[in-house]
Design a protein around this motif. Sequence first.
Motif, short mmCIF file in Angstrom:
data_model
loop_
_atom_site.label_atom_id
_atom_site.label_comp_id
_atom_site.label_asym_id
_atom_site.label_seq_id
_atom_site.Cartn_x
_atom_site.Cartn_y
_atom_site.Cartn_z
N TYR A 390 3.61 13.67 20.86
CA TYR A 390 3.96 14.30 19.59
C TYR A 390 5.32 14.97 19.71
O TYR A 390 5.54 15.77 20.63
CB TYR A 390 2.89 15.35 19.29
CG TYR A 390 3.02 16.13 18.00
CD1 TYR A 390 3.74 17.32 17.96
CD2 TYR A 390 2.40 15.72 16.84
CE1 TYR A 390 3.84 18.06 16.79
CE2 TYR A 390 2.49 16.45 15.66
CZ TYR A 390 3.21 17.62 15.64
OH TYR A 390 3.31 18.35 14.48
N TRP A 391 6.27 14.56 18.82
CA TRP A 391 7.58 15.18 18.74
C TRP A 391 8.33 15.07 20.08
O TRP A 391 8.52 13.98 20.56
CB TRP A 391 7.49 16.64 18.30
CG TRP A 391 7.12 16.79 16.85
CD1 TRP A 391 6.96 15.79 15.92
CD2 TRP A 391 6.89 18.02 16.15
NE1 TRP A 391 6.62 16.32 14.70
CE2 TRP A 391 6.58 17.70 14.80
CE3 TRP A 391 6.89 19.37 16.51
CZ2 TRP A 391 6.29 18.67 13.84
CZ3 TRP A 391 6.60 20.32 15.55
CH2 TRP A 391 6.31 19.98 14.24
N TYR A 488 8.32 12.62 3.64
CA TYR A 488 8.00 13.83 2.86
C TYR A 488 8.93 13.98 1.66
O TYR A 488 9.43 15.05 1.37
CB TYR A 488 8.03 15.06 3.76
CG TYR A 488 6.75 15.20 4.52
CD1 TYR A 488 6.59 14.64 5.79
CD2 TYR A 488 5.64 15.79 3.92
CE1 TYR A 488 5.38 14.72 6.46
CE2 TYR A 488 4.42 15.87 4.61
CZ TYR A 488 4.30 15.33 5.87
OH TYR A 488 3.10 15.40 6.53
N TYR A 492 10.05 17.99 1.86
CA TYR A 492 11.12 18.43 2.77
C TYR A 492 12.49 17.98 2.28
O TYR A 492 13.52 18.46 2.76
CB TYR A 492 10.87 17.91 4.19
CG TYR A 492 9.73 18.61 4.89
CD1 TYR A 492 8.63 17.91 5.36
CD2 TYR A 492 9.74 20.00 5.05
CE1 TYR A 492 7.57 18.57 5.99
CE2 TYR A 492 8.68 20.66 5.67
CZ TYR A 492 7.60 19.94 6.13
OH TYR A 492 6.56 20.58 6.74
N PHE A 566 -5.04 23.66 7.52
CA PHE A 566 -5.37 23.87 8.94
C PHE A 566 -4.43 24.91 9.54
O PHE A 566 -3.31 25.11 9.07
CB PHE A 566 -5.26 22.55 9.72
CG PHE A 566 -3.88 21.96 9.72
CD1 PHE A 566 -3.42 21.19 8.65
CD2 PHE A 566 -2.99 22.20 10.77
CE1 PHE A 566 -2.13 20.65 8.63
CE2 PHE A 566 -1.70 21.67 10.76
CZ PHE A 566 -1.28 20.88 9.68
N LYS A 583 -0.92 22.01 3.30
CA LYS A 583 -0.80 20.68 2.72
C LYS A 583 -2.16 20.03 2.48
O LYS A 583 -2.25 18.87 2.08
CB LYS A 583 0.07 19.78 3.58
CG LYS A 583 1.53 20.27 3.68
CD LYS A 583 2.43 19.27 4.34
CE LYS A 583 3.85 19.80 4.45
NZ LYS A 583 3.92 20.92 5.45
C1 GCU Z 1 4.81 16.25 10.38
C2 GCU Z 1 3.76 16.20 11.46
C3 GCU Z 1 2.51 16.98 11.13
C4 GCU Z 1 2.92 18.24 10.41
C5 GCU Z 1 3.46 17.83 9.07
C6 GCU Z 1 3.96 19.05 8.27
O1 GCU Z 1 5.02 15.01 9.88
O2 GCU Z 1 3.37 14.87 11.81
O3 GCU Z 1 1.86 17.30 12.35
O4 GCU Z 1 1.80 19.10 10.21
O5 GCU Z 1 4.57 16.95 9.20
O6 GCU Z 1 5.15 19.35 8.41
O7 GCU Z 1 3.14 19.67 7.61
#
Ligand code: GCU
Length: 604
Positions: A390-391, A488, A492, A566, A583
């Motif tokens: 991840y990342w 997004y 974003y 979450f 989200k």
């Molecule tokens: C990212 C990521 C998620 C994160 C989400 C967000 O894409 O994969 O783990 O929670 O965007 O920014 O809410």
Amino acid sequence: MNHLRFLTPQDMRILITLALCQLFFVGLAQDQQVKLLQNIKSRNVQTLDGLWQVIVDPLENGYYNHRYQPKDNGYFQNRKMESPSDLIEYDFDSDLELMVPGDWNTQDEKLYYYEGTVWYKRSFDFKKQKDMSTFVYFEAVNYEAKVYLNGTLVGEHTGGFTPFQFDITDLLQAEDNFLVVKVDNKRKREAVPTVNTDWWNYGGITRSVHLVNVPKTHIEDYSVRLSSDRKHIEGWVSLSVKRSGEKITISVPELKLNEVTVTDEQGRAQFKVSAKPKLWAPSDPKLYDVILSAGDETIKDEIGFRTIETRGTEILLNGEGVFLKGISIHEEAPFKTGRVTSAEECRILLNWAKDLGCNFVRLAHYPHSEDMVREAEKMGLMVWSEIPVYWTILYENPETYQNAEKQLTTMIQRDKNRAGVVLWSIANETPLSDARNSFLGRLATKARSLDDSRLLTAALDTHSGSFGERVIDEPMGEVVDVIGINNYCGWYYQDPEKCVDVTWRNTYDKPMIMSEFGGGALQGYHGNSNERWTEEYQEAVYKYNIEMLKKIDFLAGTSPWILMDFRSPRRHLKKIQKDFNRKGLISEQGQRKKAFYTLQEYYK
Ligand code: GCU
């Protein structure tokens, strides 16, 4: 004659190099082996779930002395005073208690932010049975575990979301066994995941612990699946001993199938029999009782039979095109929050996905519990399973790779018989680099060597094109079977209404899944659709992104981010987030937001 006299220094160098290579490859081979009992629920198990006694130990004083050297009289000895003058500066039985399974962060407010070591101790009696072996099996511990029984180290494990086991047969006593686990959830730069994630670093023995009793010679692992031509049931069974000639029986009573075979010198038996089972599908998630027996052991599993493949930009389930109507899910418990700790909580989350009209769930960003995968399969939900690459993990670091590969191997080993699982994901939003490409390329090769019956994917960013036209051309597109894209638009970047004009170009003739899109809202907060955090804003994000999805002709599915709010340490806006990523289409208290219905309508 002593040849050594004639060896030149050059010869010696060659000999030593060869020996080291041999060691390296043996080490590698062993590393790839994960000894894990398949389907422990069907075995003779004694649960160790319940209240454990714990000691919170931020300086690891129970492990290191004041010279920072491991001490041999650490807390794992569970010592008690025997004379009034004894100096013992800890006592499990008069300290805190925590529930297992469960994270510590939500069980005790003093541990909400705690990252470090907690010592767990569980005492138990044990009735020895003749000719039986006993394993202690942990379904998950986040993040590092050192396990001791009656003061002896039985093993260590790294990785917060995959099961592991140790053979404790010879250490068990009839009464007052004490199992001590040093759990450390400190984040580390070289770990998998690394130090920054958008989810809470829940520490603890977060899933169940079992004592598993099996005959000395037992079925260790097996694979039972439908052949790719859908005309046979095939697979293999491997015993705990490398002995040929052992009789193995595989039966599927409902199909009047009863196959008898014998093991080879590796203790492994293959089989392939003609069969025409009812195929597993979301509309009819048929599972068959499969009974495997060897010697005096019989175990039962519930197995579905289906095929999953791609044809151009389509995903085919049982040879027919299918659109994956999904939702992403974190392992956050509804209502109580914290880690999911029961099959009942799994069913609540998965029923919410069914209410949305889903036939698919992306279990992000790490392997969820076996309960979650089995419940999804029973409910006819196809599963995307993922390891926490991840990342910005350390793609140049060999130990990081070994850690990731071991988590991948264990995830596939545990769930390879789950027809519901259709996609293995090896990564999420990993930054482009040569090191990352070779790291992921090796993981992909490993995954395919372990399981050639499922599709490989990863959730990727888009790096090319413009806000107007997104181009899918990143190198991992070559490697995966299905291209996951996180996007997004409207949250974003860009205003929501601009998303309808975004077009997509795929340079690969492969299916794409929009593995994330969405936006945040505080449930119950209403206003105009241009007001951030209102349900109306989130509804607009879904509405316009769905219009965009409808125009992507190589789209084979989507798993919007995310089913339920979450907890995340990156979400500080007190009046809205309160440590939660908002989200979710549903709040953590189970209240639906308006965007829930927007997605539900699309899936209809
Ligand atoms: C990212 C990521 C998620 C994160 C989400 C967000 O894409 O994969 O783990 O929670 O965007 O920014 O809410």
